[in-house]
Design a protein around this motif. Structure first.
Motif, PDB file in Angstrom:
ATOM      1  N   ALA A 143      70.369  64.094  99.952  1.00 44.84           N
ATOM      2  CA  ALA A 143      71.680  63.500  99.699  1.00 44.84           C
ATOM      3  C   ALA A 143      72.031  63.445  98.207  1.00 44.84           C
ATOM      4  N   LEU A 144      71.033  63.228  97.364  1.00 40.49           N
ATOM      5  CA  LEU A 144      71.335  62.933  95.962  1.00 40.49           C
ATOM      6  C   LEU A 144      70.977  64.031  94.957  1.00 40.49           C
ATOM      7  N   LEU A 145      70.109  64.956  95.314  1.00 39.87           N
ATOM      8  CA  LEU A 145      69.661  65.953  94.340  1.00 39.87           C
ATOM      9  C   LEU A 145      70.253  67.324  94.633  1.00 39.87           C
ATOM     10  N   ASP A 146      70.462  68.083  93.567  1.00 36.41           N
ATOM     11  CA  ASP A 146      70.947  69.443  93.783  1.00 36.41           C
ATOM     12  C   ASP A 146      69.783  70.336  94.219  1.00 36.41           C
ATOM     13  N   ALA A 147      70.107  71.521  94.685  1.00 41.10           N
ATOM     14  CA  ALA A 147      69.112  72.431  95.264  1.00 41.10           C
ATOM     15  C   ALA A 147      68.017  72.811  94.276  1.00 41.10           C
ATOM     16  N   ASP A 148      68.365  72.955  92.985  1.00 47.09           N
ATOM     17  CA  ASP A 148      67.351  73.302  91.973  1.00 47.09           C
ATOM     18  C   ASP A 148      66.249  72.237  91.928  1.00 47.09           C
ATOM     19  N   LYS A 149      66.667  70.986  91.891  1.00 45.30           N
ATOM     20  CA  LYS A 149      65.699  69.885  91.810  1.00 45.30           C
ATOM     21  C   LYS A 149      64.877  69.785  93.100  1.00 45.30           C
ATOM     22  N   ARG A 150      65.545  69.977  94.245  1.00 51.44           N
ATOM     23  CA  ARG A 150      64.820  69.932  95.520  1.00 51.44           C
ATOM     24  C   ARG A 150      63.782  71.045  95.587  1.00 51.44           C
ATOM     25  N   TYR A 151      64.123  72.205  95.058  1.00 49.89           N
ATOM     26  CA  TYR A 151      63.187  73.330  95.037  1.00 49.89           C
ATOM     27  C   TYR A 151      61.971  73.014  94.162  1.00 49.89           C
ATOM     28  N   LEU A 152      62.191  72.417  93.008  1.00 47.99           N
ATOM     29  CA  LEU A 152      61.077  72.048  92.121  1.00 47.99           C
ATOM     30  C   LEU A 152      60.166  71.006  92.781  1.00 47.99           C
ATOM     31  N   ILE A 153      60.769  70.061  93.494  1.00 48.15           N
ATOM     32  CA  ILE A 153      59.983  69.054  94.213  1.00 48.15           C
ATOM     33  C   ILE A 153      59.149  69.729  95.301  1.00 48.15           C
ATOM     34  N   LEU A 154      59.764  70.660  96.035  1.00 47.41           N
ATOM     35  CA  LEU A 154      59.038  71.396  97.074  1.00 47.41           C
ATOM     36  C   LEU A 154      57.821  72.105  96.476  1.00 47.41           C
ATOM     37  N   ARG A 155      57.997  72.777  95.363  1.00 47.37           N
ATOM     38  CA  ARG A 155      56.883  73.501  94.725  1.00 47.37           C
ATOM     39  C   ARG A 155      55.770  72.544  94.289  1.00 47.37           C
ATOM     40  N   GLU A 156      56.166  71.355  93.860  1.00 51.47           N
ATOM     41  CA  GLU A 156      55.180  70.358  93.443  1.00 51.47           C
ATOM     42  C   GLU A 156      54.430  69.779  94.645  1.00 51.47           C
ATOM     43  N   GLU A 157      55.151  69.496  95.720  1.00 46.78           N
ATOM     44  CA  GLU A 157      54.542  68.879  96.897  1.00 46.78           C
ATOM     45  C   GLU A 157      53.738  69.864  97.741  1.00 46.78           C
ATOM     46  N   TYR A 158      54.122  71.135  97.714  1.00 49.82           N
ATOM     47  CA  TYR A 158      53.446  72.175  98.498  1.00 49.82           C
ATOM     48  C   TYR A 158      53.062  73.338  97.579  1.00 49.82           C
ATOM     49  N   PRO A 159      52.071  73.137  96.726  1.00 57.23           N
ATOM     50  CA  PRO A 159      51.704  74.195  95.774  1.00 57.23           C
ATOM     51  C   PRO A 159      51.367  75.506  96.482  1.00 57.23           C
ATOM     52  N   GLY A 160      51.957  76.587  95.995  1.00 56.79           N
ATOM     53  CA  GLY A 160      51.670  77.911  96.524  1.00 56.79           C
ATOM     54  C   GLY A 160      52.338  78.244  97.837  1.00 56.79           C
ATOM     55  N   ILE A 161      53.195  77.369  98.346  1.00 58.50           N
ATOM     56  CA  ILE A 161      53.805  77.613  99.661  1.00 58.50           C
ATOM     57  C   ILE A 161      54.646  78.886  99.662  1.00 58.50           C
ATOM     58  N   GLU A 162      55.237  79.218  98.507  1.00 57.93           N
ATOM     59  CA  GLU A 162      56.086  80.411  98.422  1.00 57.93           C
ATOM     60  C   GLU A 162      55.305  81.695  98.701  1.00 57.93           C
ATOM     61  N   LEU A 163      54.014  81.654  98.486  1.00 63.49           N
ATOM     62  CA  LEU A 163      53.176  82.825  98.719  1.00 63.49           C
ATOM     63  C   LEU A 163      52.676  82.902 100.153  1.00 63.49           C
ATOM     64  N   LYS A 164      52.873  81.836 100.925  1.00 62.65           N
ATOM     65  CA  LYS A 164      52.299  81.746 102.270  1.00 62.65           C
ATOM     66  C   LYS A 164      53.313  81.895 103.396  1.00 62.65           C
ATOM     67  N   ILE A 165      54.571  81.586 103.115  1.00 64.82           N
ATOM     68  CA  ILE A 165      55.584  81.635 104.177  1.00 64.82           C
ATOM     69  C   ILE A 165      56.816  82.392 103.682  1.00 64.82           C
ATOM     70  N   PRO A 166      57.625  82.923 104.600  1.00 69.76           N
ATOM     71  CA  PRO A 166      58.843  83.643 104.200  1.00 69.76           C
ATOM     72  C   PRO A 166      59.836  82.738 103.464  1.00 69.76           C
ATOM     73  N   GLN A 167      60.556  83.343 102.529  1.00 73.48           N
ATOM     74  CA  GLN A 167      61.509  82.597 101.711  1.00 73.48           C
ATOM     75  C   GLN A 167      62.633  81.971 102.536  1.00 73.48           C
ATOM     76  N   TYR A 168      63.018  82.611 103.651  1.00 78.44           N
ATOM     77  CA  TYR A 168      64.107  82.041 104.444  1.00 78.44           C
ATOM     78  C   TYR A 168      63.715  80.688 105.043  1.00 78.44           C
ATOM     79  N   HIS A 169      62.414  80.447 105.248  1.00 80.50           N
ATOM     80  CA  HIS A 169      61.984  79.128 105.725  1.00 80.50           C
ATOM     81  C   HIS A 169      62.140  78.086 104.622  1.00 80.50           C
ATOM     82  N   ILE A 170      61.849  78.489 103.406  1.00 81.60           N
ATOM     83  CA  ILE A 170      62.025  77.570 102.275  1.00 81.60           C
ATOM     84  C   ILE A 170      63.504  77.254 102.093  1.00 81.60           C
ATOM     85  N   ALA A 171      64.358  78.275 102.189  1.00 80.29           N
ATOM     86  CA  ALA A 171      65.803  78.058 102.077  1.00 80.29           C
ATOM     87  C   ALA A 171      66.295  77.104 103.170  1.00 80.29           C
TER      88      ALA A 171
END
Length: 190
Positions: A143-171
């Motif tokens: 509700a409160l953060l823009d997509a850039d900030k949410r993406y950075l939080i995702l990378r922090e909470e799930y280190p390396g997830i971008e290498l393990k799952i397809p990008q469309y799931h992250i989107a």
């Protein structure tokens, strides 16, 4: 079994008796990439400890668009807690995004053990409270953060997830299109 015991005892100390009781009800299993732990419309009967892998919890809107509600990355507890508690059909499917090793248990057995064991009841409450806090945090971020900030939080909470799952799931988790995610990744790599 050692990893599940470590997971539980990191949440709170457990007596040997409680560890023995918990060990007796969890059974080793696997989820292959693409398999479901629980589908939409099913009645939940089990929970599981995710020892390895990544599972997504998602729903599909009336237009057929998928939204990833959350990712469960090992070690974690998976299962439709809402369905288990309400005894209603599950609304949020849980699907393996990678091959997973799990330890599953009948929720009924957990409830039965809870009645005679304060430690198990307290462990259940602590896990449920953790899920509640995590869900509220995600709702606030959406509700409160823009997509850039949410993406950075995702990378922090799930280190390396971008290498393990397809990008469309992250989107789908971030509530943006794959094209928007590509732009965000490009701008952050500069």
């Amino acid at each position: 079994m050692e990893n599940i015991i470590t997971f539980f005892t990191n949440i709170m100390p457990l007596s040997e008796k409680t560890i023995g009781l918990m060990s007796s009800i969890f059974v080793s299993d696997e989820l292959r990439k693409g398999e479901f732990f629980i589908k939409k419309g099913e009645f939940a009967k089990e929970i599981a400890f995710l020892e390895t892998g990544i599972v997504r919890a998602y729903y599909i809107n009336i237009d057929g668009k998928e939204y990833n509600k959350t990712f469960f990355s090992a070690p974690s507890i998976i299962g439709s807690y809402a369905s288990l508690i309400s005894k209603q059909k599950n609304e949020v499917a849980q699907q393996a995004l990678t091959d997973c090793k799990i330890w599953k248990a009948s929720f009924q057995k957990i409830e039965e053990l809870s009645e005679g064991n304060y430690e198990i009841e307290r462990l259940r409450r602590t896990i449920a409270e953790s899920f509640f806090l995590s869900n509220e945090k995600k709702e606030i971020e959406m509700a409160l953060l823009d997509a850039d900030k949410r993406y950075l939080i995702l990378r922090e909470e799930y280190p390396g997830i971008e290498l393990k799952i397809p990008q469309y799931h992250i989107a789908a988790y971030l509530g943006i299109s794959p094209t928007q995610l590509s732009r965000i990744r490009k701008s952050l790599s500069r």
